[in-house]
Design a protein around this motif. Structure first.
Motif, PDB file in Angstrom:
ATOM      1  N   ASP A   4      13.855   6.632   4.879  1.00 54.43           N
ATOM      2  CA  ASP A   4      14.466   7.950   4.739  1.00 54.43           C
ATOM      3  C   ASP A   4      13.444   9.044   4.451  1.00 54.43           C
ATOM      4  O   ASP A   4      12.408   8.809   3.824  1.00 54.43           O
ATOM      5  CB  ASP A   4      15.504   7.939   3.612  1.00 54.43           C
ATOM      6  CG  ASP A   4      16.623   6.948   3.872  1.00 54.43           C
ATOM      7  OD1 ASP A   4      16.962   6.756   5.053  1.00 54.43           O
ATOM      8  OD2 ASP A   4      17.130   6.359   2.899  1.00 54.43           O
ATOM      9  N   LEU A   5      13.779  10.245   4.892  1.00 56.27           N
ATOM     10  CA  LEU A   5      13.002  11.422   4.537  1.00 56.27           C
ATOM     11  C   LEU A   5      13.295  11.778   3.087  1.00 56.27           C
ATOM     12  O   LEU A   5      14.457  11.953   2.703  1.00 56.27           O
ATOM     13  CB  LEU A   5      13.387  12.589   5.450  1.00 56.27           C
ATOM     14  CG  LEU A   5      12.709  13.928   5.181  1.00 56.27           C
ATOM     15  CD1 LEU A   5      11.236  13.855   5.533  1.00 56.27           C
ATOM     16  CD2 LEU A   5      13.386  15.031   5.994  1.00 56.27           C
ATOM     17  N   VAL A   6      12.250  11.881   2.251  1.00 54.65           N
ATOM     18  CA  VAL A   6      12.460  12.186   0.831  1.00 54.65           C
ATOM     19  C   VAL A   6      11.875  13.533   0.422  1.00 54.65           C
ATOM     20  O   VAL A   6      12.219  14.055  -0.640  1.00 54.65           O
ATOM     21  CB  VAL A   6      11.878  11.072  -0.071  1.00 54.65           C
ATOM     22  CG1 VAL A   6      12.618   9.767   0.141  1.00 54.65           C
ATOM     23  CG2 VAL A   6      10.377  10.880   0.150  1.00 54.65           C
ATOM     24  N   PHE A   7      11.007  14.114   1.259  1.00 60.12           N
ATOM     25  CA  PHE A   7      10.389  15.381   0.864  1.00 60.12           C
ATOM     26  C   PHE A   7       9.947  16.127   2.109  1.00 60.12           C
ATOM     27  O   PHE A   7       9.417  15.535   3.053  1.00 60.12           O
ATOM     28  CB  PHE A   7       9.182  15.129  -0.033  1.00 60.12           C
ATOM     29  CG  PHE A   7       8.535  16.386  -0.567  1.00 60.12           C
ATOM     30  CD1 PHE A   7       9.144  17.133  -1.558  1.00 60.12           C
ATOM     31  CD2 PHE A   7       7.319  16.826  -0.073  1.00 60.12           C
ATOM     32  CE1 PHE A   7       8.563  18.289  -2.058  1.00 60.12           C
ATOM     33  CE2 PHE A   7       6.714  17.977  -0.559  1.00 60.12           C
ATOM     34  CZ  PHE A   7       7.339  18.710  -1.554  1.00 60.12           C
ATOM     35  N   GLU A   8      10.177  17.443   2.093  1.00 63.57           N
ATOM     36  CA  GLU A   8       9.741  18.296   3.193  1.00 63.57           C
ATOM     37  C   GLU A   8       9.105  19.557   2.625  1.00 63.57           C
ATOM     38  O   GLU A   8       9.668  20.207   1.746  1.00 63.57           O
ATOM     39  CB  GLU A   8      10.926  18.664   4.092  1.00 63.57           C
ATOM     40  CG  GLU A   8      10.537  19.539   5.276  1.00 63.57           C
ATOM     41  CD  GLU A   8      11.724  19.926   6.141  1.00 63.57           C
ATOM     42  OE1 GLU A   8      11.523  20.688   7.114  1.00 63.57           O
ATOM     43  OE2 GLU A   8      12.858  19.492   5.843  1.00 63.57           O
ATOM     44  N   MET A   9       7.926  19.884   3.129  1.00 66.06           N
ATOM     45  CA  MET A   9       7.222  21.104   2.728  1.00 66.06           C
ATOM     46  C   MET A   9       6.876  21.892   3.980  1.00 66.06           C
ATOM     47  O   MET A   9       6.332  21.342   4.948  1.00 66.06           O
ATOM     48  CB  MET A   9       5.942  20.761   1.964  1.00 66.06           C
ATOM     49  CG  MET A   9       5.146  21.964   1.480  1.00 66.06           C
ATOM     50  SD  MET A   9       5.913  22.816   0.078  1.00 66.06           S
ATOM     51  CE  MET A   9       5.263  21.852  -1.293  1.00 66.06           C
ATOM     52  N   GLY A  10       7.200  23.184   3.967  1.00 65.22           N
ATOM     53  CA  GLY A  10       6.881  24.052   5.091  1.00 65.22           C
ATOM     54  C   GLY A  10       5.752  25.003   4.761  1.00 65.22           C
ATOM     55  O   GLY A  10       5.656  25.497   3.635  1.00 65.22           O
ATOM     56  N   PHE A  11       4.879  25.251   5.727  1.00 63.58           N
ATOM     57  CA  PHE A  11       3.784  26.216   5.573  1.00 63.58           C
ATOM     58  C   PHE A  11       4.311  27.579   6.006  1.00 63.58           C
ATOM     59  O   PHE A  11       4.315  27.904   7.191  1.00 63.58           O
ATOM     60  CB  PHE A  11       2.575  25.815   6.411  1.00 63.58           C
ATOM     61  CG  PHE A  11       2.015  24.452   6.090  1.00 63.58           C
ATOM     62  CD1 PHE A  11       2.132  23.913   4.818  1.00 63.58           C
ATOM     63  CD2 PHE A  11       1.361  23.712   7.064  1.00 63.58           C
ATOM     64  CE1 PHE A  11       1.608  22.660   4.518  1.00 63.58           C
ATOM     65  CE2 PHE A  11       0.828  22.461   6.776  1.00 63.58           C
ATOM     66  CZ  PHE A  11       0.961  21.929   5.510  1.00 63.58           C
ATOM     67  N   LYS A  12       4.775  28.353   5.058  1.00 59.03           N
ATOM     68  CA  LYS A  12       5.443  29.605   5.403  1.00 59.03           C
ATOM     69  C   LYS A  12       4.459  30.715   5.740  1.00 59.03           C
ATOM     70  O   LYS A  12       4.713  31.544   6.611  1.00 59.03           O
ATOM     71  CB  LYS A  12       6.349  30.052   4.252  1.00 59.03           C
ATOM     72  CG  LYS A  12       7.196  31.273   4.595  1.00 59.03           C
ATOM     73  CD  LYS A  12       8.192  31.602   3.512  1.00 59.03           C
ATOM     74  CE  LYS A  12       9.031  32.816   3.901  1.00 59.03           C
ATOM     75  NZ  LYS A  12      10.002  33.193   2.861  1.00 59.03           N
ATOM     76  N   SER A  13       3.321  30.756   5.047  1.00 60.66           N
ATOM     77  CA  SER A  13       2.390  31.867   5.256  1.00 60.66           C
ATOM     78  C   SER A  13       1.651  31.769   6.581  1.00 60.66           C
ATOM     79  O   SER A  13       1.360  32.785   7.213  1.00 60.66           O
ATOM     80  CB  SER A  13       1.383  31.938   4.106  1.00 60.66           C
ATOM     81  OG  SER A  13       0.784  30.676   3.888  1.00 60.66           O
ATOM     82  N   ALA A  14       1.355  30.544   7.043  1.00 59.44           N
ATOM     83  CA  ALA A  14       0.634  30.365   8.308  1.00 59.44           C
ATOM     84  C   ALA A  14       0.662  28.889   8.679  1.00 59.44           C
ATOM     85  O   ALA A  14       0.611  28.030   7.800  1.00 59.44           O
ATOM     86  CB  ALA A  14      -0.806  30.849   8.194  1.00 59.44           C
TER      87      ALA A  14
END
Length: 704
Positions: A97-107
């Motif tokens: 399962d996917l347990v964590f997601e982080m997005g690069f918002k600035s670039a």
């Protein structure tokens, strides 16, 4: 030299019809050749063929290498352990399962600039669009059941910002900071632009972060995140974008300061750890980042109520009122840890003595209180008002926080006027302040102090200090450390990297209301948040709240009767309880309930709390625990915010709704014995409409 492929790259090559096992580069070193002859001997022909074959193989290997490097640039992800890096962020999975997601918002990151190190445990990238960056991921396994990832993104552009957003849509999150509207788990709503993640007074500035704050969050998906101390951290969120909770680093337009000679390059660095369950990953992170206290506060603060003058008398306190208050406590035969004389016992703010008008015989008053068995503490703060005699002394000796030029004292407005702030980065200031407190102790026999304020919201918008404060919240830390000298009976209301200091940490002032915004319902979520942040010696402010105008359910001079009773009952099960509005202000039934619960506290609760307080100095485990502490994988236990555990085996479920004498109660797995003698074997289960009378608190003992 040989080159190794990871599994994805091999599959990629296989998908192109190539042999995934082809992974060699050959080099042929010729030996001694025979001397040239006019005619090639038959013996030389095999050697020539070998050389030609070797050259062909070298050419083939070079072509294969070039093809590989070309195909590598076309990859759209990298995998390290269970982390999958994409240009716009990364995912972490457990086995399925996917347990964590982080997005690069600035670039986004330029994957063509990324390369793995030789061990396969690290990844470096050097470009984000056209901008040069230094981005790396490093993985390690501190324990068999835990995998951690160190993430760091550094810019090389001046005055830039870096923002990464966690997506909380699929999990429950805990930790962070005290807030004015406290929920457990954390609830985010609306869109909030990133704001400085520093300590603040959330009674006065309700949309900010509170005085108890850490850069740590943990999820029901067994994922924990801790942001490094060096980051100029701001926090924002967007509840409509997959519950995006954003970590934002910048120096521009920020209270975070660059140190002398430091270039304004921004770093956002943090650690993400994934464990086999929520409790395991939290205990690992707490052990790593939260220092344990070596000793506990005074036993009397756990065992008996504190009695404060504040909510009852406010700034109108005087000698006669203090003595009258003490006489009433004796008359009604309540036990007492100590009497706390609060605001306005001095003639001006910044003085360290009793006002001779309000307290004409302070020494005699203190002696009488001691003779009657009362210990006394005094309220103190970090402010010196401009009309205090110590204001001039502070200027002459550079005791104050200064304006940016360092030439003039910086002024702030606090709840008692215009003042300067003592600069605790200056050892001479700290020494002077502590000597003033020692003067009060030696002259009057005062045993300790209530250290009020200390949040960064009471620093000027622009300022300078004796030692630069790159992180403004370090002011709160230094102020709390000043209080440590008086730890056994002291209380503070700030906590930032000070879990090791053995004094009680008080919740910010509560309003005399029922709800989650600084009301009765906020007590359990705040206590659980403090516990998970490593602050175990919890003082839940005054029973019934502070009786502030326009922030009180009930009349203007006394909190709502039912609210007061339910507040008292809950406080009896927390690490400390504090009266100001006394129960005799109501009626005989309220007095009876107060006797019942102060006695129940001494007989049932205190033995557990004292044992757990001592245990916390060895293990770092909290005294007050969420239900998921004994059921980390139970989704229902992860969401309960109106019950809590004292240790592992005593569960408390108070009434927190006006007019209610029943409530729903969740029992995690185990055999539970209730306060009224019922035994529950078939668990986990919900008890619907469980009866709890006005003079009762539902509590359950887990039978092992």
């Amino acid at each position: 030299m040989p080159h190794s492929y990871n599994r994805d790259q091999l599959k990629h090559r296989a998908g192109r019809g190539e042999n995934p096992h082809f992974d060699a580069m050959y080099q042929v070193v010729p030996g001694n050749l025979p001397a040239a002859r006019g005619k090639q001997s038959k013996e030389a022909k095999p050697l020539i063929c070998t050389i030609l074959l070797g050259l062909l193989l070298v050419i083939a290997a070079v072509v294969a290498w070039c093809y590989y490097t070309s195909s590598l640039k076309k990859l759209n992800s990298f995998t390290i352990e269970r982390l999958e890096l994409y240009k716009d962020g990364f995912f972490i999975r457990n086995t399925t399962d996917l347990v964590f997601e982080m997005g690069f918002k600035s670039a986004p990151i330029d994957l063509e600039s990324c390369f793995q190190d030789e061990t396969g445990d690290g990844l470096n990238c050097t470009k984000s669009g056209k901008e040069r960056v230094d981005f790396f991921i490093k993985t390690f396994k501190p324990e068999d059941s835990i995998t951690c990832y160190n993430i760091e993104w550094k810019t090389v552009a001046l005055d830039s910002a870096v923002e990464h957003c966690m997506y909380w849509v699929d999990g429950h999150w805990y930790g962070g900071a005290e807030t004015s509207t406290q929920h457990w788990p954390i609830k985010i709503s609306g869109v909030v632009d990133p704001k400085p993640y520093v300590t603040g007074d959330v009674h006065s500035i309700r949309e900010g972060f509170g005085g108890i704050l850490e850069r740590y969050w943990v999820s029901s998906k067994a994922v924990a995140v801790r942001v490094n101390d060096s980051v100029p951290l701001h926090i924002g969120w967007n509840s409509s974008d997959k519950k995006a909770f954003c970590l934002h680093a910048r120096y521009k337009d920020s209270p975070f300061q660059l140190l002398t000679g430091q270039q304004p390059f921004v770093e956002l660095s943090y650690q993400v750890c994934v464990g086999s369950d929520l409790k395991i990953v939290h205990r690992y992170m707490a052990k790593k980042y939260f220092k344990k206290p070596a000793i506990t506060p005074s036993e009397s603060m756990f065992r008996y109520p504190i009695w404060s003058t504040w909510a009852l008398y406010k700034t109108e306190v005087n000698q006669d009122k203090v003595l009258h208050y003490a006489e009433k406590i004796k008359k009604y035969q309540f036990n007492i840890s100590h009497i706390e004389i609060d605001d306005r016992y001095s003639s001006s703010y910044g003085e360290f003595d009793f006002d001779p008008v309000k307290f004409p015989n302070a020494s005699e008053m203190l002696q009488k209180l001691r003779d009657d068995g009362f210990q006394v503490t005094l309220w103190v703060h970090p402010f010196v008002n401009y009309n205090s005699p110590n204001f001039v002394k502070g200027i002459e000796n550079s005791y104050f926080v200064m304006d940016p030029s360092g030439r003039f004292p910086a002024f702030v407005e606090w709840w008692n006027g215009i003042a300067t702030v003592l600069d605790f980065t200056n050892p001479e200031t700290t020494d002077w302040f502590q000597k003033r407190l020692e003067h009060l102790r030696s002259k009057y026999g005062v045993v300790s102090f209530k250290f009020d304020a200390g949040e960064t919201s009471y620093l000027p918008a622009e300022f300078s200090t004796h030692q630069p404060l790159s992180d403004p919240s370090m002011f709160s830390k230094l102020y709390a450390e000043t209080a440590a000298l008086y730890c056994k009976l002291a209380e503070v209301r700030v906590g930032y990297r000070t879990q090791m200091l053995p004094f009680f940490v008080r919740m910010i002032d509560r309003d005399s209301v029922w709800g989650y915004e600084l009301g009765l319902k906020s007590l359990i979520p705040t206590a659980l948040t403090m516990s998970i942040l490593g602050y175990h010696f919890i003082l839940p402010d005054m029973i019934g709240g502070n009786l502030y105008p326009n922030k009180t359910d009930g009349s203007d001079d006394i909190p709502d009767r039912e609210l007061y009773i339910r507040w008292l009952e809950l406080s009896a099960f927390l690490p400390a309880m504090q009266f100001s509005i006394p129960p005799w202000r109501y009626d005989a039934e309220v007095l009876r309930i107060a006797y019942k619960f102060t006695q129940l506290r001494e007989s049932l609760v205190v033995p557990h709390i004292l044992r757990l307080a001592e245990e916390s100095t060895k293990t770092g485990n909290p005294i007050i625990r969420p239900l998921w502490w004994i059921a980390p994988g139970d989704d229902k236990a992860q969401k309960v915010d109106t019950q809590f555990l004292i240790g592992d085996n005593l569960m408390v479920a108070p009434i927190l709704e006006k007019g209610k004498e029943t409530r729903d109660i969740y029992l995690p797995e185990g055999k539970w014995w209730s306060f009224n003698g019922d035994v529950f074997h078939k668990t986990p289960t919900h008890l619907r409409d469980f009866a709890v009378n006005l003079d009762e608190v539902a509590y359950f003992v887990r039978m092992i």
